[in-house]
Design a protein around this motif. Structure first.
Motif, PDB file in Angstrom:
ATOM      1  N   LYS A 121       0.821  -1.213   0.000  1.00  0.00           N
ATOM      2  CA  LYS A 121       0.000   0.000   0.000  1.00  0.00           C
ATOM      3  C   LYS A 121       0.853   1.261   0.000  1.00  0.00           C
ATOM      4  O   LYS A 121       0.596   2.202  -0.756  1.00  0.00           O
ATOM      5  N   ASN A 122       1.886   1.293   0.821  1.00  0.00           N
ATOM      6  CA  ASN A 122       2.731   2.485   0.920  1.00  0.00           C
ATOM      7  C   ASN A 122       3.443   2.759  -0.396  1.00  0.00           C
ATOM      8  O   ASN A 122       3.610   3.919  -0.791  1.00  0.00           O
ATOM      9  N   ASP A 123       3.877   1.703  -1.082  1.00  0.00           N
ATOM     10  CA  ASP A 123       4.550   1.880  -2.367  1.00  0.00           C
ATOM     11  C   ASP A 123       3.625   2.551  -3.383  1.00  0.00           C
ATOM     12  O   ASP A 123       4.045   3.426  -4.146  1.00  0.00           O
ATOM     13  N   ALA A 124       2.362   2.117  -3.406  1.00  0.00           N
ATOM     14  CA  ALA A 124       1.403   2.695  -4.347  1.00  0.00           C
ATOM     15  C   ALA A 124       1.202   4.179  -4.070  1.00  0.00           C
ATOM     16  O   ALA A 124       1.152   5.006  -4.988  1.00  0.00           O
ATOM     17  N   ILE A 125       1.092   4.527  -2.794  1.00  0.00           N
ATOM     18  CA  ILE A 125       0.885   5.921  -2.405  1.00  0.00           C
ATOM     19  C   ILE A 125       2.112   6.770  -2.717  1.00  0.00           C
ATOM     20  O   ILE A 125       2.009   7.887  -3.244  1.00  0.00           O
TER      21      ILE A 125
END
Length: 241
Positions: free
Chosen positions: A131-135
């Motif tokens: 999730k953090n990578d996408a953001i």
């Protein structure tokens, strides 16, 4: 583990990431993310309604890293493991002498992973993006490129006839860190000289800082990526001639 498995399964169902008969290669870098992905995928394989094969592929960039721990881990998990030696580090830092090495390194790693997975008969590659990578990718694109863009949960590469899937896009990095620590995963230290000094690292720290002041920030940003009904962007009108 159960909470992470639930979110993995939701991503697989929401974006139709796995079909019966797939042969999936997990890109196993040796970091906490890819090792967590391998464990989750192996566990999911046991109760998946769609039977699929699973292997692991590691690319040695030429750093002299020790992969013995991962070799043993894959044996314990009963996952076929393949280690391919490359000259990526030499090409990026010694031959090309890149001042901004991340883009070239990523392209070389991506090409080597795709080609080797294809040679091994895989039709899909699972990557450990969360999730953090996408953001972070979304914000990097907006802040530095002036566009709204991030990677997709599933991408078909027609050149090599292979699909990239990202089953952990609903999983928060903090939960991955907790799992990796609890199970003492055999993490391989990142040998990259640029590790920790990139724009992505800056964006990572920024989102963690903003989350303290804006609770729910990461979830809201992630939800915005699939909120197509409320997408309002500007379209320039063409004058009639």
């Amino acid at each position: 583990m159960q909470k992470l498995l639930s979110r993995l399964r939701k991503a697989i169902v929401d974006f139709n990431l796995i079909q019966s008969g797939d042969k999936i290669a997990v890109g196993l870098s040796g970091g906490k993310d890819s090792i967590t992905l391998l464990h989750l995928m192996k566990t999911y394989q046991r109760f998946s309604p769609e039977p699929f094969e699973l292997i692991a592929i590691t690319l040695d960039p030429g750093s002299g890293s020790n992969f013995d721990g991962m070799i043993q881990m894959c044996k314990d998990l009963d996952v076929p493991y393949y280690l391919f030696k490359t000259r990526i580090q030499e090409i990026v830092f010694d031959i090309k002498k890149e001042k901004n090495p991340c883009s070239l390194c990523a392209n070389l790693r991506r090409g080597a992973l795709n080609d080797n997975a294809k040679k091994l008969g895989c039709n899909k590659i699972a990557l450990g993006h969360h999730k953090n990578d996408a953001i972070e990718t979304l914000l990097l694109s907006m802040f530095y490129e002036g566009r709204i863009n991030t990677f997709l949960p599933k991408t078909y590469l027609d050149r090599v006839d292979i699909s990239l899937i990202r089953p952990m896009i609903y999983i928060d990095e903090e939960h991955i860190k907790t799992l990796a620590s609890k199970y003492k995963f055999p993490i391989v230290t990142n040998p990259c000289p640029a590790d920790g000094f990139t724009k992505r690292e800056y964006m990572k720290n920024l989102t963690y800082s903003l989350e303290k002041d804006i609770p729910g920030l990461k979830n809201n940003l992630l939800n915005s990526l699939s909120n197509t009904e409320q997408l309002n962007i500007w379209f320039k009108e063409q004058k009639e001639s």
